[in-house]
Design a protein around this motif. Sequence first.
Motif, PDB file in Angstrom:
ATOM      1  N   ARG A  36      -2.038  -8.079  -4.286  1.00  0.00           N
ATOM      2  CA  ARG A  36      -1.700  -6.662  -4.261  1.00  0.00           C
ATOM      3  C   ARG A  36      -0.177  -6.499  -4.286  1.00  0.00           C
ATOM      4  O   ARG A  36       0.541  -7.177  -3.541  1.00  0.00           O
ATOM      5  N   LYS A  37       0.299  -5.590  -5.120  1.00  0.00           N
ATOM      6  CA  LYS A  37       1.742  -5.379  -5.230  1.00  0.00           C
ATOM      7  C   LYS A  37       2.232  -4.258  -4.329  1.00  0.00           C
ATOM      8  O   LYS A  37       3.403  -4.192  -3.985  1.00  0.00           O
ATOM      9  N   GLU A  38       1.327  -3.358  -3.949  1.00  0.00           N
ATOM     10  CA  GLU A  38       1.721  -2.268  -3.073  1.00  0.00           C
ATOM     11  C   GLU A  38       1.265  -2.564  -1.648  1.00  0.00           C
ATOM     12  O   GLU A  38       0.468  -3.469  -1.425  1.00  0.00           O
ATOM     13  N   ARG A  39       1.820  -1.804  -0.711  1.00  0.00           N
ATOM     14  CA  ARG A  39       1.430  -1.987   0.682  1.00  0.00           C
ATOM     15  C   ARG A  39      -0.060  -1.718   0.848  1.00  0.00           C
ATOM     16  O   ARG A  39      -0.605  -0.772   0.279  1.00  0.00           O
ATOM     17  N   VAL A  40      -0.718  -2.542   1.665  1.00  0.00           N
ATOM     18  CA  VAL A  40      -2.150  -2.369   1.890  1.00  0.00           C
ATOM     19  C   VAL A  40      -2.431  -2.415   3.388  1.00  0.00           C
ATOM     20  O   VAL A  40      -1.853  -3.213   4.128  1.00  0.00           O
ATOM     21  N   VAL A  41      -3.284  -1.488   3.827  1.00  0.00           N
ATOM     22  CA  VAL A  41      -3.719  -1.430   5.219  1.00  0.00           C
ATOM     23  C   VAL A  41      -5.151  -1.927   5.281  1.00  0.00           C
ATOM     24  O   VAL A  41      -6.040  -1.369   4.616  1.00  0.00           O
ATOM     25  N   VAL A  42      -5.363  -2.992   6.047  1.00  0.00           N
ATOM     26  CA  VAL A  42      -6.704  -3.568   6.191  1.00  0.00           C
ATOM     27  C   VAL A  42      -7.263  -3.115   7.543  1.00  0.00           C
ATOM     28  O   VAL A  42      -6.655  -3.365   8.582  1.00  0.00           O
ATOM     29  N   ILE A  43      -8.380  -2.410   7.499  1.00  0.00           N
ATOM     30  CA  ILE A  43      -9.033  -1.952   8.729  1.00  0.00           C
ATOM     31  C   ILE A  43     -10.305  -2.764   8.907  1.00  0.00           C
ATOM     32  O   ILE A  43     -11.212  -2.706   8.066  1.00  0.00           O
TER      33      ILE A  43
END
Length: 840
Positions: free
Chosen positions: A450-457
């Motif tokens: 992933r190139k953009e910020r990712v939030v994993v919940i």
Amino acid sequence: MPELNLKQITDKLNAEFTGGTRKLVFWYDEKAEFVDDVNTLKLTNAKVYHLEPDNQFYTKYFMERTDRTTNYLIYAPFPKPPVRDNHLADTIKYSKEFFADRASLLTLDLGIDEKYKPVIQKYIKFFGAKDRTQRFYDLEIENFTRDTIEIALMSALCKTRTASFEEVVRVVLTDDGMENNKILADFEKYDLLQAFWRLCEEQFGYTDVNPTLEKLVVTLFVTYTERYMDAELPKSWKSFASYKSGNIIAFLDNLMNSMLYRDRYNELSEYVAAGLNAAVALEAFGTESLLRCDTFALIDRMIINWIMERLLAEDTGAKLNGMTIQLICQERSKMHFGEIYKMQYQLLEHAYYLIMEGSYNCPDDLTGLVNQYRESDYLIDTHYRYFYYCFDKLKDTVAFERLRDLIENIYTHEYLSKITTKWNAAFIQEEAMTVLPLQRNFYSRYIRNRKERVVVIISDAMRYETGLTLWGRLQDDEKCTAKLEAMLSVLPSYTRLGMAALLPHRNLEMTDDYRILVDGATCEDLKQRESVLQGYNPNSRCIQFDDIKSMKRDAIRQVFAGMDIIYIYHNQIDARGDKPNSENEVFFACEEAVNEIHDLIKQLTDHVSATHYIVTADHGFIYKRDRLQESDKIANVSEKGSFVNRRFIVSEQALQGDGIGSVSMSRMLGNDDSKVVSFPISSNVFKVAGGGQNYVHGGSSPQEMIVPVLDIKTEKGHKDTRTVQITLVSMVQKISNLITTLDFIQNEPISDVVKGTSYKIFFITDENEKISNENIYVADKKDIEPQKRIFRLRFNFRNRQYDKSKRYYLVAYDEKNDVEVLRHDVLMDIAFANDFGFNV
């Protein structure tokens, strides 16, 4: 007395005192109506003198000897005495008398035709107080007749804002009880009670030699019931039925649909039902004849009992008036008492779907099992979850215990036993690890590139079907685009191993003392997991949901500042399910988890402009409400030194015995681990001391091992949405019957940008007077086909004379904001309205 009347009196008196000669004016106010007002009169050329019954000689002396120049208004708040008792009779002869009866002044001031002056005079007692009189004036009546005057007087006593007899009756019924009603007592005090009962006859067709409020209410409810029953009334009720049904239906519809008065309507309904012994009277009628009627709550109870009987007989094909059990539950939920019995109807609807699975079958191969589960079988778990969600919301569950037993039997033996047995027969085959993406590959598959910020919940124990509920919720959010996938969890399917599998790693292992290592490091707490994550991406964080939930916006921004990957650990379901004293709350926890995650996504989108989220779980779970029997437990199977759990045992050798399956840990972890994980091939458990028994996980089943992966993109800021509209389909230009049925269509299906709402639909005059009942329609259909979005409404018009030269309107209002969304003009050409004009 209103100021305008006093001004008239003042002007009239000042006119009497004009000129250069001295004048005396006598005013005998027989009923002392102006005793409080006389001193406020602004006389320009005279003074007020108060005459008392016992000061006549002094008054004569004063006027003729002491002050013979000043003009005087001699005010006497009592009747004029007879001549032989009136010592001022000769003085009056050369003076003037002034007359100002209140009825005359009111008639003049309000512009009331002189022929209605006797009506005002009849109720003159009402006008004895300023506040009552002012309320009458404030109603601003334009057209005075006997009826409008009497209605306005009653409205003023009821303190309504408009002069409306319906509002008067509403206040009478809602502001006090049936006996010793204080409003009726006021009507009687001011001689309005007879007029009230006469208007009840004219408006509602209620007539009685000895009218009572109780019998009026019975007439209203019985007449309403007659209109919506598909059968004749009970014989003992027929005498209460009124011929003015249209007016009654409009009145009760308005009462029951009002947010302010619906509770009082319910009280009145219970009162009438008890008085009529309605439970016994209606029992003789088939439930089918009551399906359209919602006068009494007991009708819903009867329908609920009928549905219960059909479900207990597993008669899922049963219908009433062509409506299936599912449709009956949905439609009755939208009717008046639907809010009260909402949980019961939802429970029955979920039970209906579960009983439909009484002959459940599934494929033998794992690919077929997974596909069928993701396409349809997950619904069985969802309906089971919501069945108990509704069941546990009920205050009294006794009536539903037999149904609960049936549901539990079907879910456990017809569904869970079959699917888990076939799953495990297929799971031990080598190709099982290729059917779904593996949880241990989560990071490399979803995060690494992933190139953009990712939030994993990561929501602990959010199984696939609950994830699908969250996906459905996100679909309705106009700012979200969500894609749902699934992956196969590790086995054992428990928290420590599942959480580790979701972290980036080259090696995932279980040590000989059963610790979980990621690349040789432990990862049991938050800091250890963050250390592992930062080893692959330095710009990453791990945080607990409970910590971020209580943070303010600036604190959240600090957490996210400069981060590429954020793992948020959410623990609502497992925290509740793993505790014996709260495991039966696990389905409440599922609902709360869905709400909390959705709210978190919206919060982070707004606060830190996070727009990419991955929601997943470490494992799922199996839940059964009935306590496990000894026959459900596999005993004497553990070896010394093994890792023992209710749903799995990890040991050096595969456990042998009936009902036990096993696979190698090397297969599950992708390494050369020689240990073996053994598990019950059904939903049974290993016999282990302590802990809960209803909620379990760690074993091998679709519910435990198929976990959701939601890939979510959000948009910050406003996204245009619109409320769904409705359109009249029926080509109607003229209404010719007191009962009219019209077809409408919901213009488009509900979607993420088209929001549902509720509409109030009724007919009005050009002066906005309501002339029909008020239909409530919930516009929430998602059907693509237009034909499935057509709905039919029935209108009952007030029984009155309609003017063919005037326009009338069908209108619809959005209940949420009370905005008019539809107006269609019609002619009213009802030949028989108002009983041919004979008032029969």
